[in-house]
Design a protein around this motif. Structure first.
Motif, PDB file in Angstrom:
ATOM      1  N   HIS A  66       0.853  -1.195   0.000  1.00 45.68           N
ATOM      2  CA  HIS A  66       0.000   0.000   0.000  1.00 45.68           C
ATOM      3  C   HIS A  66       0.879   1.231   0.000  1.00 45.68           C
ATOM      4  CE1 HIS A  66       0.918   1.092   4.160  1.00 45.68           C
ATOM      5  NE2 HIS A  66       0.981  -0.221   4.373  1.00 45.68           N
ATOM      6  N   ALA A  67       0.281   2.374  -0.367  1.00 48.00           N
ATOM      7  CA  ALA A  67       0.978   3.651  -0.233  1.00 48.00           C
ATOM      8  C   ALA A  67       0.038   4.588   0.500  1.00 48.00           C
ATOM      9  CB  ALA A  67       1.351   4.211  -1.605  1.00 48.00           C
ATOM     10  N   LYS A  68       0.491   5.815   0.679  1.00 46.55           N
ATOM     11  CA  LYS A  68      -0.349   6.794   1.360  1.00 46.55           C
ATOM     12  C   LYS A  68      -1.594   7.101   0.543  1.00 46.55           C
ATOM     13  CE  LYS A  68       3.261   9.179   3.851  1.00 46.55           C
ATOM     14  NZ  LYS A  68       3.976  10.405   4.081  1.00 46.55           N
ATOM     15  N   LEU A  69      -2.573   7.711   1.194  1.00 49.30           N
ATOM     16  CA  LEU A  69      -3.761   8.178   0.501  1.00 49.30           C
ATOM     17  C   LEU A  69      -3.312   9.115  -0.607  1.00 49.30           C
ATOM     18  CD1 LEU A  69      -5.766   9.280   3.666  1.00 49.30           C
ATOM     19  CD2 LEU A  69      -5.671   7.021   2.623  1.00 49.30           C
ATOM     20  N   HIS A 110      -9.812   3.968   4.924  1.00 49.69           N
ATOM     21  CA  HIS A 110      -8.509   3.330   5.046  1.00 49.69           C
ATOM     22  C   HIS A 110      -8.378   2.617   6.397  1.00 49.69           C
ATOM     23  CE1 HIS A 110      -4.177   2.995   4.263  1.00 49.69           C
ATOM     24  NE2 HIS A 110      -3.990   3.331   5.526  1.00 49.69           N
ATOM     25  N   LEU A 111      -8.714   3.340   7.461  1.00 52.46           N
ATOM     26  CA  LEU A 111      -8.580   2.772   8.801  1.00 52.46           C
ATOM     27  C   LEU A 111      -9.556   1.616   9.009  1.00 52.46           C
ATOM     28  CD1 LEU A 111      -8.080   5.983  10.973  1.00 52.46           C
ATOM     29  CD2 LEU A 111      -6.364   4.345  10.208  1.00 52.46           C
TER      30      LEU A 111
ATOM     31  N   ALA B   9       5.073   4.853   7.607  1.00 51.24           N
ATOM     32  CA  ALA B   9       4.345   6.092   7.425  1.00 51.24           C
ATOM     33  C   ALA B   9       3.288   6.325   8.498  1.00 51.24           C
ATOM     34  CB  ALA B   9       3.700   6.103   6.046  1.00 51.24           C
ATOM     35  N   ILE B  11       0.475   4.739   8.706  1.00 55.00           N
ATOM     36  CA  ILE B  11      -0.872   4.654   8.144  1.00 55.00           C
ATOM     37  C   ILE B  11      -1.280   3.233   7.757  1.00 55.00           C
ATOM     38  CG2 ILE B  11      -0.970   6.992   7.214  1.00 55.00           C
ATOM     39  CD1 ILE B  11      -0.386   5.260   4.464  1.00 55.00           C
ATOM     40  N   VAL B  15      -1.372   0.526  11.795  1.00 55.09           N
ATOM     41  CA  VAL B  15      -2.798   0.475  12.117  1.00 55.09           C
ATOM     42  C   VAL B  15      -3.233  -0.973  12.355  1.00 55.09           C
ATOM     43  CG1 VAL B  15      -5.115   1.068  11.346  1.00 55.09           C
ATOM     44  CG2 VAL B  15      -3.210   2.580  10.797  1.00 55.09           C
TER      45      VAL B  15
END
Lengths: 149, 90
Positions: A66-69, A110-111, B9, B11, B15
């Motif tokens: 995955h990467a950041k939003l 995402h969370l 990161a 995120i 989590v």
């Protein structure tokens, strides 16, 4: 976890994958091909891998790419690439044969998705069942038996 | 008590780690706040956690942090998490 996260076509088997990097790209491309992310997301994920190493290999044999939003993401989705022959990533959890990819357009989804994924993967036996599965149909069956409509 | 779950990161992996650490803690009956943070946050924070959880790759990047650092190999393994948390906190 909702089964709708895995769009039709988001689960694939790859034979003779040459490297972990290629596996991560192929898994992320499944998100692009199923219309969940734009192509730019593939290089964003590769950048994370280059920068931080294989830290998203979070369990024996299993990676969650995955990467950041980012603007490259269209909707919350997951994909899974199962490698017939495992690859090495340089992680403590090598060799890797399950490469999940995920994307979500906002931090709330995402969370939610990550929490649900974590809960799913900590259920007894699911990772081993996935590691032992060699057909897309079997993988989908294993996932559906744990997913909600 | 404050526990950090750390990833690159803050995120993704962190989590996942936070969610399962919370489940392991509740199974042990230990009350603690778990925060998902990035490596940079874990290093630069003013409110230091007592315990830091991270995957082995990340642990190598956390040297010098004044907290007990616990490497978690399989973040989905509640037994591993529970055992290591119990050893540290119980």
């Amino acid at each position: 976890m909702k089964s709708s996260y895995f769009a039709p076509g988001s689960i694939a088997i790859q034979e003779n994958c040459p490297s972990f990097q290629v596996a991560v790209t192929s898994a992320t491309l499944l998100l692009v091909e199923t219309g969940s992310a734009h192509k730019g997301y593939v290089s964003e994920v590769q950048n994370v891998l280059e920068e931080l190493g294989p830290y998203f290999v979070v369990a024996p044999g299993l990676a969650i790419a995955h990467a950041k939003l980012s603007a490259a993401i269209q909707r919350p989705a997951m994909a899974l690439l199962k490698l017939t022959e495992p690859v090495t990533s340089g992680s403590h959890n090598d060799p890797v044969s399950l490469v999940f990819a995920m994307c979500s357009p906002d931090s709330i989804s995402h969370l939610e998705m990550l929490a649900e994924f974590g809960e799913l993967m900590s259920r007894d036996g699911i990772i081993n069942n996935l590691l032992n599965a060699s057909a897309e149909g079997v993988i989908r069956e294993i996932l559906s038996s744990h997913l909600i409509e | 008590m404050l526990i950090y779950a750390v990833c690159g990161a803050g995120i993704g992996t962190s989590v996942l780690l936070k969610a399962n650490a919370e489940r392991a803690l509740s199974m042990l009956g230990i009350g603690a706040e778990v925060q998902a943070v990035s490596i940079a946050d874990a290093r630069g924070t003013h409110r230091m956690a007592q315990v830091v959880l991270a995957t082995p790759e990340i642990v190598d990047q956390l040297t010098g942090i004044p907290a007990e650092i616990i490497a978690i190999k399989n973040i989905f393994d509640l037994a591993e998490l529970g055992e290591k948390l119990k050893e540290s906190l119980g």
